[in-house]
Design a protein around this motif. Sequence first.
Motif, PDB file in Angstrom:
ATOM      1  N   SER A   1      41.319  36.727  43.730  1.00 23.56           N
ATOM      2  CA  SER A   1      42.965  37.750  43.198  1.00 23.56           C
ATOM      3  C   SER A   1      42.388  38.910  42.735  1.00 23.56           C
ATOM      4  O   SER A   1      42.555  39.518  42.772  1.00 23.56           O
ATOM      5  CB  SER A   1      44.273  37.035  42.514  1.00 23.56           C
ATOM      6  OG  SER A   1      44.574  37.575  42.785  1.00 23.56           O
ATOM      7  N   ALA A   2      41.400  38.083  41.683  1.00 25.32           N
ATOM      8  CA  ALA A   2      40.686  39.315  41.159  1.00 25.32           C
ATOM      9  C   ALA A   2      39.495  40.766  42.097  1.00 25.32           C
ATOM     10  O   ALA A   2      39.124  41.386  41.599  1.00 25.32           O
ATOM     11  CB  ALA A   2      40.117  38.786  40.179  1.00 25.32           C
ATOM     12  N   SER A   3      39.317  39.470  43.381  1.00 21.62           N
ATOM     13  CA  SER A   3      38.748  40.775  44.107  1.00 21.62           C
ATOM     14  C   SER A   3      39.306  41.408  45.159  1.00 21.62           C
ATOM     15  O   SER A   3      39.182  42.120  46.562  1.00 21.62           O
ATOM     16  CB  SER A   3      37.967  39.407  44.530  1.00 21.62           C
ATOM     17  OG  SER A   3      36.724  39.035  44.542  1.00 21.62           O
ATOM     18  N   GLY A   4      40.786  40.998  45.533  1.00 22.07           N
ATOM     19  CA  GLY A   4      41.704  41.781  46.072  1.00 22.07           C
ATOM     20  C   GLY A   4      41.747  41.536  47.374  1.00 22.07           C
ATOM     21  O   GLY A   4      41.922  41.809  48.886  1.00 22.07           O
TER      22      GLY A   4
END
Lengths: 180, 246
Positions: free
Chosen positions: B138-141
């Motif tokens: 998620s943090a990396s998209g």
Amino acid sequence: MLDQTQQALLMQTRRKLFGYACALCEDIGAAEDLYQDTMLRVMTARMMPEESTACRLWLFRIMRNLWIDRLRAEGRLPDFDDNAEVEELAQGQGDDQVVNALAVRQAFGKLSKAHREILALVDICGFSYAEAAEMLDVAPGTIMSRVSRARAALVVKMQDEKNVIALPLRRSARRLGERG
Amino acid sequence: MTTTITQCQLNAFVDGELPAAEAAQVAAAIAADPELAQSAARLHRIKAALGSACADLPLPATPQPARRGSFAPARLAACFGLAAMVLLLVASVPGSAPNLPVRELPRLAHHDQWLAHAGAQTELALPAGAEWMEPVMSASGLQLVHYEQGPERTHFGFKGPNACRLSLFVSAPDRIVASLQMALSDEIQHAHWHSGGYAFEMIARDMATARFATVAAGLQQGSRAHEDDAGLRVALLQSARLPCAS
């Protein structure tokens, strides 16, 4: 480590952050990348300002620094103080235009990076002149003149845009017009 | 327009940035001059139009704050450090970031096959036991858009911004890899590690190497942290089981 207040602020600010990314970048894909990279940087930061205004400035400054790093890597750093002469609007000039959101947004996309950035900070992100000045490390008076020049340039772009069909702001307005 | 009111002042008035006395002066001028009033109204409308510009933008996936028992930001920061170290190592060893021979990446064909058939894919929920990946991805998209369980491997397909695609294969190990190994070129990015008795292999094409290394380091840390996780074990065992011999 983000505490609950900081997490809440981050969630509240994310739409404006993405709006700022869209204003800075040439296309939506690059804006999404910039937004994600910013969020990633924020989430992994060891410390985050506690005071909300400082925290908000810090968030946008991270995004701006990442954007500048990218431009620098691509060798196309813009002139941030866009002093390009913008013809001072004569009295009443442009007032016959129907100012609607679509026309404004289309014209906004055609502004220089510097003009887009200053209007994004003040109009999209809602920063005061003092906050924008702190972020860009210039005097508040400089922000005042930059905003004025950028809006004048925006109006000129709107006038240049021959293909934009002015749409009524609300359907109800159109319906009222039809009745009349 | 009254000559004493400049465009700068009018803009600052619209933005609510003038001191009270000066704002009153501008307001009086506006009241006395219809054309100045029209100019101020136009600036107000422009400001409002820009102010609402981001209200209807579809927001990209946003990293969620670390949740209970999940990947803490501090750990993610450690992953950044690890990724940076790995990148430095890769960059410092001559020939360690070659154009990867395809024959050395048997999963690359599978990844390419997925890319060839990947149309408009909708986001999937991570399967039970694999939720530990969520904070990093998620943090990396990156969003899970493909999930395939085979007898020999499980294939997770992730989609990121700018149409980048990343594959993560989980299988039984064929050889022991002591630590995270990465080979990064501009064309192909590859990472490989072992955890909990399983082999993890990550492949992407044309992905920014720093981002790939960060994701790989994050997932490796995550898999290590969850190697005793019963849910993960069950998921991996399900994917690794072979059909009964008749």
